[in-house]
Design an enzyme around this catalytic site. Structure first.
Site, mmCIF file in Angstrom:
data_model
loop_
_atom_site.group_PDB
_atom_site.id
_atom_site.type_symbol
_atom_site.label_atom_id
_atom_site.label_comp_id
_atom_site.label_asym_id
_atom_site.label_seq_id
_atom_site.Cartn_x
_atom_site.Cartn_y
_atom_site.Cartn_z
ATOM 1 N N GLU A 75 0.808 -1.386 -0.179
ATOM 2 C CA GLU A 75 -0.037 -0.064 0.061
ATOM 3 C C GLU A 75 0.927 1.071 -0.066
ATOM 4 O O GLU A 75 0.528 2.439 -0.635
ATOM 5 C CB GLU A 75 -0.942 -0.063 1.189
ATOM 6 C CG GLU A 75 -2.198 -1.061 1.073
ATOM 7 C CD GLU A 75 -2.931 -0.875 -0.121
ATOM 8 O OE1 GLU A 75 -3.016 0.241 -0.577
ATOM 9 O OE2 GLU A 75 -3.466 -1.719 -0.671
ATOM 10 N N CYS B 94 -13.141 1.664 -15.525
ATOM 11 C CA CYS B 94 -13.416 3.177 -15.567
ATOM 12 C C CYS B 94 -12.133 3.866 -15.381
ATOM 13 O O CYS B 94 -12.030 4.563 -14.337
ATOM 14 C CB CYS B 94 -14.254 3.180 -14.046
ATOM 15 S SG CYS B 94 -15.094 4.925 -13.855
#
Length: 342
Positions: free
Chosen positions: A33, A190
DNA sequence: AATGCGGGGTA
DNA sequence: TACCCAGCATT
């Protein structure tokens, strides 16, 4: 099916399931992350592999010298991430006995972990129901809900957090897949430019698509022209052709990295170097300028070769050090220097 | 609320 | 060239 159920169904067949950090190990999730903050997956993968091989767990990372961490981070950018990573590893050892907490609020107290990263770690590692809001999710939600305005703006961002919270799946055990599904949808369907609405599981009630505004949303960040800056970097060699590098201050550009000493002007290079480094230099003709572009300014660099004459022993070896070319390439150096040496 | 902080991929 | 990326910390 509601929003989360459709994303979960889509993810089961069309999501990414083979990324190396998709494990229920908070250390590996955390490391990935941090590396993935503002950095694309394909860029991170080789860095992640090298880093994990050298630092297999949080104890190994916490006990390592910061220089070793920076060396493995070299080229990845945003070096405060590496400094925070190391500091956080020490905190996890001392405060939590080496075990990452599951509570996002506690995770967010560690340096380098903000609200979104804390939620991602908690969701992937411990199935905690807490929403993420990264670039992918902002784009998906701004389009799906038809939210106008730059998503970095406070009011817009707070609406998006609110929306993300209400869309969470009912069952906590779905959190790892749901969190991954949002990222995958943003990364593969997207997308910023040409969204593949025909492949989207939530297209039927997507406000942007229904109003033909997929290409207008999210509202782009207002841009200003990049300021120009110039610097002269000294390529100082000693009699053995070693290169003098200077450790930069811990904060600011290239914080903590080894870099070429800088001066303001080629004309004053010799006197400035004598004053700042205590070295008498014989400068040579400058090499061609090169340009390095940052997010917030454009830096033109004039590389100025020079020989150090009559060197005494360097006293401040923590800040100034002679490197062979090979040593420099394996140290924590910024990308422009790596290019210059190559 | 705005700014600082890298580097690489992509059209 | 300009935009974007699994954002956070600081001011």
């Amino acid at each position: 099916m509601n929003f989360a159920e459709r994303l979960l169904a889509w993810h089961a067949t069309h999501g990414r399931h083979d990324l190396p950090w998709q494990v229920h190990d908070p250390y590996r999730v955390w490391l990935s992350e941090i590396m993935l903050q503002q950095t694309q997956v394909t860029t991170v993968i080789p860095y992640y592999a090298r880093f994990l091989a050298r630092f297999p767990d949080v104890a190994a990372l916490a006990s390592a010298p910061l220089d070793d961490v920076l060396a493995l981070w070299s080229g990845l950018g945003y070096y405060s991430r590496a400094r925070n990573l190391h500091a956080a590893a020490v905190m996890v050892m001392e405060r939590f006995g080496g075990a990452f907490p599951a509570d996002p609020a506690l995770l967010a107290e560690l340096p380098g972990i903000g609200r979104s990263t804390a939620a991602a770690i908690a969701a992937f590692s411990f199935s905690v129901r807490s929403p993420i809001l990264d670039g992918n999710v902002k784009r998906v939600l701004a389009r799906w809900a038809g939210i106008d305005g730059f998503t970095g703006e406070k009011a817009i961002e707070s609406r998006l957090w609110q929306l993300a919270q209400t869309l969470l799946p009912a069952n906590a055990e779905d959190m790892p897949a749901y969190t991954q599904a949002q990222m995958d949808l943003g990364a593969t369907v997207c997308t910023p430019r040409k969204p593949a609405c025909l492949a989207c599981p939530v297209a039927e009630d997507c406000v942007a698509r229904l109003t033909g505004r997929q290409h207008e949303l999210p509202t782009p960040k207002p841009r200003k022209p990049l300021p120009q800056r110039h610097t002269v970097m000294l390529l100082i060699r000693d009699a053995e052709h070693r290169l003098l590098l200077e450790r930069r201050a811990p904060t600011g550009i290239w914080g903590g990295l080894w870099c070429l000493p800088e001066v303001d002007s080629t004309l004053t290079a010799e006197t400035t170097a004598l004053a700042q480094l205590g070295l008498t230099l014989q400068t040579e003709p400058a090499l061609p300028d090169f340009v390095h572009v940052f997010t917030h300014f454009r830096l033109t660099v004039t590389p100025l070769p020079a020989r150090a004459v009559g060197i005494g022993p360097l006293r401040d070896t923590d800040r100034l050090r002679w490197f062979t070319r090979a040593e420099a390439l394996s140290a924590g150096i910024p990308t422009p220097l790596r290019r210059l040496l190559a």
